[in-house]
Design a protein around this motif. Sequence first.
Motif, PDB file in Angstrom:
ATOM      1  N   VAL A 230       0.888  -1.157   0.000  1.00  0.00           N
ATOM      2  CA  VAL A 230       0.000   0.000   0.000  1.00  0.00           C
ATOM      3  C   VAL A 230       0.930   1.213   0.000  1.00  0.00           C
ATOM      4  O   VAL A 230       1.598   1.509   0.995  1.00  0.00           O
ATOM      5  N   LEU A 231       0.994   1.895  -1.128  1.00  0.00           N
ATOM      6  CA  LEU A 231       1.968   2.959  -1.359  1.00  0.00           C
ATOM      7  C   LEU A 231       1.345   4.329  -1.105  1.00  0.00           C
ATOM      8  O   LEU A 231       0.179   4.562  -1.427  1.00  0.00           O
ATOM      9  N   TYR A 232       2.132   5.239  -0.535  1.00  0.00           N
ATOM     10  CA  TYR A 232       1.658   6.609  -0.302  1.00  0.00           C
ATOM     11  C   TYR A 232       2.849   7.559  -0.363  1.00  0.00           C
ATOM     12  O   TYR A 232       4.000   7.128  -0.519  1.00  0.00           O
TER      13      TYR A 232
ATOM     14  N   ASP B  64      -4.917   9.021  -1.913  1.00  0.00           N
ATOM     15  CA  ASP B  64      -3.858   9.206  -0.914  1.00  0.00           C
ATOM     16  C   ASP B  64      -2.959   7.986  -0.776  1.00  0.00           C
ATOM     17  O   ASP B  64      -1.873   8.082  -0.194  1.00  0.00           O
ATOM     18  N   SER B  65      -3.427   6.847  -1.274  1.00  0.00           N
ATOM     19  CA  SER B  65      -2.629   5.623  -1.237  1.00  0.00           C
ATOM     20  C   SER B  65      -3.087   4.738  -2.388  1.00  0.00           C
ATOM     21  O   SER B  65      -4.151   4.955  -2.968  1.00  0.00           O
ATOM     22  N   VAL B  66      -2.259   3.751  -2.700  1.00  0.00           N
ATOM     23  CA  VAL B  66      -2.606   2.801  -3.763  1.00  0.00           C
ATOM     24  C   VAL B  66      -2.228   1.394  -3.327  1.00  0.00           C
ATOM     25  O   VAL B  66      -1.064   1.141  -2.973  1.00  0.00           O
ATOM     26  N   MET B  67      -3.206   0.494  -3.351  1.00  0.00           N
ATOM     27  CA  MET B  67      -2.914  -0.926  -3.168  1.00  0.00           C
ATOM     28  C   MET B  67      -2.419  -1.474  -4.492  1.00  0.00           C
ATOM     29  O   MET B  67      -3.108  -1.390  -5.518  1.00  0.00           O
TER      30      MET B  67
ATOM     31  N   ALA C 141       4.193  -2.567   3.936  1.00  0.00           N
ATOM     32  CA  ALA C 141       4.478  -3.885   3.374  1.00  0.00           C
ATOM     33  C   ALA C 141       3.371  -4.848   3.795  1.00  0.00           C
ATOM     34  O   ALA C 141       3.028  -4.933   4.977  1.00  0.00           O
ATOM     35  N   LEU C 142       2.827  -5.576   2.838  1.00  0.00           N
ATOM     36  CA  LEU C 142       1.683  -6.438   3.128  1.00  0.00           C
ATOM     37  C   LEU C 142       2.024  -7.499   4.160  1.00  0.00           C
ATOM     38  O   LEU C 142       1.228  -7.775   5.075  1.00  0.00           O
TER      39      LEU C 142
END
Length: 308
Positions: free
Chosen positions: A108-110, A170-173, A195-196
């Motif tokens: 999950v990136l932000y 605001d974030s991307v899975m 990190a997942l």
Amino acid sequence: MKRMCLTFLLILTLAVPAMGKEITLILDWFPNVDHIPLYVAQQKGYFDEEGLGVKIIPPSESADALKLAAAGRAELGISYEPQALVAASEGIPLLVVGRLIGHPLSTVLYIEGRGIEKPQDLNGKPMGYTVAGMEDVLAKAFCELNEVTDYDLVHVEFAIVPSLVSGRVDSVMGGFRNYEVVELELKGYKPGYFALEEHGFPDYDELVVVANPTFAKKNPEAIRSIRKALSRATEYTLKNPKEALAVYLKAVPESDEKLEKLAFEKTLPFYAESQILDAERWRTFADFAHKVGLIERPVDVEPLLWKD
């Protein structure tokens, strides 16, 4: 590099090619540093020494590798553990015969400095996702596991970096911790990610080698040779990263050298340590995938994994 469609239109009556010295391997995405051990094995002659000529081909779309291998139109393909489990759950014939990237690259990136420091800070903020039917399911699972109850999911497809930079989400899975992280850094942003495997997901193999099961069972020595060459190439890559990167850049001269070098540095810790396909590890992720709704039916991983 990533993410494939989950609806497969397969012609499963096509003939499986007879075994020969030439092997076709379809990549999951365009050539990138995730694939460096494959190019090392090819360019340094490891495949040749095993008596195999391996042709590495990028797909026309990211689903092609798994579809073509399952349909018997290619001997091998590069795919992802989650997608392999989806295929197995849908009854698509497939055999996982090797590993390329041994841990999740997906996150999950932000962007740091925008009010996100822990997963709970995602509450009240739109979250993007890439592949419908895959990453949206995993996004919901992430939110349920990490006390995120107020969120809207937005399908950004592969416009991950533009969607984050513009503030659309605001974030991307589904942002990768090697490529999208580097792209953000090169644009002057400070990326952050969850990190997942550190936030409730079982560890899993990001990239795996898949084969048509009929081909693999008829040609076990070819599969063993592929596994041996890949293991040797991965060991070379880890021991000689500078030389391995040079081999790749020579083989794929159209690559963005600056981007690839930075992405490679972030990818090094994630190459598969061995070609061992750990059934218990796969079973744990398969059970998780069924629990969160990624797969509709439970998967018995034993028939899915190559046994040597």
